[in-house]
Design an enzyme around this catalytic site. Structure first.
Site, PDB file in Angstrom:
ATOM      1  N   TYR A 137       0.745  -1.307  -0.036  1.00  0.00           N
ATOM      2  CA  TYR A 137      -0.122  -0.215  -0.224  1.00  0.00           C
ATOM      3  C   TYR A 137       0.857   1.330  -0.021  1.00  0.00           C
ATOM      4  CZ  TYR A 137      -4.015   3.062   0.935  1.00  0.00           C
ATOM      5  OH  TYR A 137      -5.021   4.031   1.068  1.00  0.00           O
ATOM      6  N   PHE A 165      -7.451  20.288 -24.160  1.00  0.00           N
ATOM      7  CA  PHE A 165      -8.407  18.917 -24.388  1.00  0.00           C
ATOM      8  C   PHE A 165      -9.543  18.988 -23.829  1.00  0.00           C
ATOM      9  CE2 PHE A 165      -8.851  14.227 -23.447  1.00  0.00           C
ATOM     10  CZ  PHE A 165      -9.154  14.077 -25.052  1.00  0.00           C
ATOM     11  N   ASP A 166     -10.576  18.022 -24.269  1.00  0.00           N
ATOM     12  CA  ASP A 166     -11.876  18.215 -23.748  1.00  0.00           C
ATOM     13  C   ASP A 166     -11.949  17.872 -22.296  1.00  0.00           C
ATOM     14  OD1 ASP A 166     -11.712  15.366 -24.222  1.00  0.00           O
ATOM     15  OD2 ASP A 166     -13.354  15.335 -25.694  1.00  0.00           O
ATOM     16  N   ASP A 226       0.405  20.109 -20.691  1.00  0.00           N
ATOM     17  CA  ASP A 226      -0.343  19.111 -20.729  1.00  0.00           C
ATOM     18  C   ASP A 226       0.422  18.254 -21.544  1.00  0.00           C
ATOM     19  OD1 ASP A 226      -1.799  16.976 -21.646  1.00  0.00           O
ATOM     20  OD2 ASP A 226      -3.686  17.787 -21.776  1.00  0.00           O
ATOM     21  N   ALA A 242       0.533  15.067 -22.663  1.00  0.00           N
ATOM     22  CA  ALA A 242       0.291  13.715 -23.077  1.00  0.00           C
ATOM     23  C   ALA A 242       1.110  13.183 -24.194  1.00  0.00           C
ATOM     24  CB  ALA A 242      -1.324  13.599 -23.602  1.00  0.00           C
ATOM     25  N   LYS A 248      -1.133   7.661 -23.507  1.00  0.00           N
ATOM     26  CA  LYS A 248      -0.461   8.314 -24.673  1.00  0.00           C
ATOM     27  C   LYS A 248       1.096   7.589 -24.750  1.00  0.00           C
ATOM     28  CE  LYS A 248      -4.628   9.993 -24.740  1.00  0.00           C
ATOM     29  NZ  LYS A 248      -4.906  11.236 -23.937  1.00  0.00           N
ATOM     30  N   HIS A 281     -22.074  12.938 -28.850  1.00  0.00           N
ATOM     31  CA  HIS A 281     -21.596  11.918 -29.561  1.00  0.00           C
ATOM     32  C   HIS A 281     -21.629  10.517 -28.972  1.00  0.00           C
ATOM     33  CE1 HIS A 281     -18.347  14.294 -27.406  1.00  0.00           C
ATOM     34  NE2 HIS A 281     -17.958  13.117 -27.539  1.00  0.00           N
TER      35      HIS A 281
HETATM   36  C1  PLP Z   1      -6.142  12.011 -23.288  1.00  0.00           C
HETATM   37  C2  PLP Z   1      -5.777  13.386 -23.168  1.00  0.00           C
HETATM   38  C3  PLP Z   1      -6.040  13.816 -21.759  1.00  0.00           C
HETATM   39  C4  PLP Z   1      -6.777  12.947 -20.550  1.00  0.00           C
HETATM   40  O1  PLP Z   1      -6.119  12.219 -20.298  1.00  0.00           O
HETATM   41  P1  PLP Z   1      -6.864  10.632 -20.051  1.00  0.00           P
HETATM   42  O2  PLP Z   1      -6.177   9.786 -19.596  1.00  0.00           O
HETATM   43  O3  PLP Z   1      -7.855  10.247 -21.104  1.00  0.00           O
HETATM   44  O4  PLP Z   1      -7.997  11.026 -18.626  1.00  0.00           O
HETATM   45  C5  PLP Z   1      -5.555  15.290 -21.519  1.00  0.00           C
HETATM   46  N1  PLP Z   1      -5.108  15.889 -22.290  1.00  0.00           N
HETATM   47  C6  PLP Z   1      -4.699  15.313 -23.490  1.00  0.00           C
HETATM   48  C7  PLP Z   1      -4.021  16.363 -24.641  1.00  0.00           C
HETATM   49  C8  PLP Z   1      -5.179  14.143 -23.850  1.00  0.00           C
HETATM   50  O5  PLP Z   1      -5.012  13.803 -25.219  1.00  0.00           O
END
Ligand code: PLP
Length: 459
Positions: A73, A125-126, A216, A218, A259, A451
């Site tokens: 843990y 990102f959304d 961000d 990713a 990613k 969507h």
């Molecule tokens: C996928 C993504 C996120 C969110 O990540 P999750 O692992 O899906 O929660 C944030 N920013 C970007 C640019 C992304 O491509």
């Protein structure tokens, strides 16, 4: 001989069968799902290009690391192995594991965003957008204008518009901006990279105004590879050196490890500030888990520790970026227009240009997504009016996005070049009967995030 599209720098050790169901079965599956590809079974897909998130193939080294996972843990060895990799790659003072990128965003927004405050970025990102809004904050997208032109071949179409950023800060005031962001690569804008020059300018503007700067990250490795390929002065640097330079400009980062860390689940939150780290840690304990596992199993941390290095491997990146470029080139040869230049993680097909006879309100990119499944059992994702058209309550008119796109996201290390040839051949077949394809109308549409659950019927 230097190949234009490097062959896969791996060989296959484990396989997962895929099967193309018959045309009749595909037709029945489409009908049952109300022509919404999100509502279909993955089993009914032959080539699934819905997303590159968490859909990549792990390596034999990652699977070996999974077996080494320490499920204690607190203070597990897995945590320290991940910490070593994160410190080495990103170089921030503190880090927290999270179960996904959006969990890192949630924790950051929960601690920093107050109602009415603004968070600028090139394009959020959304999930980032939604996490800021969930705290009554206001996301702002300040990408350069070139990003909105599908033909413009600017090499760094993900760049922030520095003049817009300065004007934005002057207008709303630094007190109303708890932190600023930038997304690398710009997913919402087609996987387009941000240049180092632009990152430096963005960091300068934020810091001159005392605004903390979060990346961000990713797809940071793909972004750094584009910098090496396209930005003068970086040709001879390693991608890892470029990454160091990038993160040295920032005060912190959020990352979806699904990613560029090539894992099926995981996320990261890194930063330098001690006090903020304490506050984020408390929020993490409340929402995600103890700071040495952050909502993940120990084995997930180990897979991430290995995946971070594999995602930086330059043979892998040359192949990865080459694979996306290959699919775009094959499509373009067949007369299928795609967003230019091709980004890192996917190809964005201009459905509006393929079906000029289908108006926005009959969803051309939705129609293309359905045709692609019908033709070859291939799944893409609509990024057009189904996702973004909205009724403006002020004038009671529908507003449509500028482009009707179908995104083909390429999972990492998962499909071969012959799968991509097959995708291109299916597009060519659709093009030859394009003028017979009809649009769609909703039979059900929820108000938000339509969507995912909407249903359609063909016109
Ligand atoms: C996928 C993504 C996120 C969110 O990540 P999750 O692992 O899906 O929660 C944030 N920013 C970007 C640019 C992304 O491509």
């Amino acid at each position: 001989m230097t190949p234009i599209y490097p062959p896969e720098p791996f060989r296959i050790k484990v396989v997962e069968s895929i099967h193309l169901i018959s045309r009749e079965e595909r037709e029945a599956a489409l009908k049952e799902a109300g022509y919404n590809l999100f509502l279909m079974k993955a089993e009914d897909m032959f080539v699934d290009l819905l997303t590159d998130s968490g859909t990549g193939a792990m390596s034999s080294e990652q699977w070996a690391a999974i077996m080494r996972g320490d499920e204690s843990y607190a203070g597990a060895r897995s945590y320290y192995r991940l910490k070593n990799a994160v410190d080495d790659v990103f170089g921030f003072k503190h880090f927290l594991p999270t179960h996904q990128g959006r969990a890192a965003e949630n924790i950051l927004a929960a601690v920093l965003v107050k109602p009415g405050q603004w968070v600028p970025s090139n394009m959020h990102f959304d999930t980032t957008d939604a996490n800021i809004r969930a705290r009554q904050g206001r996301p702002a997208n300040l990408v350069i204008d070139e990003a909105h032109d599908p033909e413009n071949r600017h090499p760094f179409k993900g760049n922030m518009d520095i003049a817009k950023l300065k004007a934005f800060i002057a207008k709303y005031g630094r007190e109303q901006i708890p932190f600023g962001m930038i997304t690398v690569t710009n997913n919402a804008g087609g996987g387009q990279p941000v240049s180092m020059e632009n990152l430096k300018a963005v960091a300068d503007v934020y810091h001159q105004n005392g605004i903390p700067f979060f990346i961000d990250a990713a797809r940071y490795a793909e972004n750094c590879f584009f910098i090496k390929q396209r930005e003068p002065g970086f040709e001879l640097k390693s991608v890892k050196e470029i990454a160091h330079e990038m993160f040295s400009l920032a005060d912190g980062m959020t990352m979806s490890a699904k990613k560029d860390a090539i894992v099926n689940i995981g996320g990261l939150l890194c930063l330098n500030d001690d006090t903020l780290f304490q506050n984020l840690k408390n929020e993490l304990i409340l929402r995600e888990g103890f700071p040495t596992y952050g909502g993940l199993a120990g084995r997930d941390l180990d897979a991430m520790a290995v995946g971070l290095y594999e995602g930086l491997d330059e043979d892998y990146l040359a192949y990865r970026i080459g694979q996306t470029a290959y699919l775009a080139a094959r499509l373009n040869e067949a007369g299928i227009p795609t967003l230019q230049p091709t980004g890192g993680h996917g190809v964005y097909v201009n459905a509006g240009a393929i079906f000029p006879h289908i108006p926005n309100y009959e969803f051309p990119a939705q129609a293309l997504g359905v045709e692609l499944y019908r033709e070859g059992g291939i799944r893409g994702v609509e990024i057009g009016s189904v996702m973004f058209a909205c009724l403006d309550p002020q004038d009671n008119k529908w507003h449509y996005p500028a482009l009707e796109l179908l995104r083909l996201a390429i999972p990492r290390r998962t499909y071969t070049q012959s799968h991509l040839d097959y995708v291109a051949d299916c597009f060519a077949a659709i093009k030859s009967r394009a003028n017979t394809v009809k649009g769609y109308r909703f039979t059900y549409a929820p108000e938000l995030l339509r969507h995912f659950t909407a249903r359609f019927e063909p016109l």
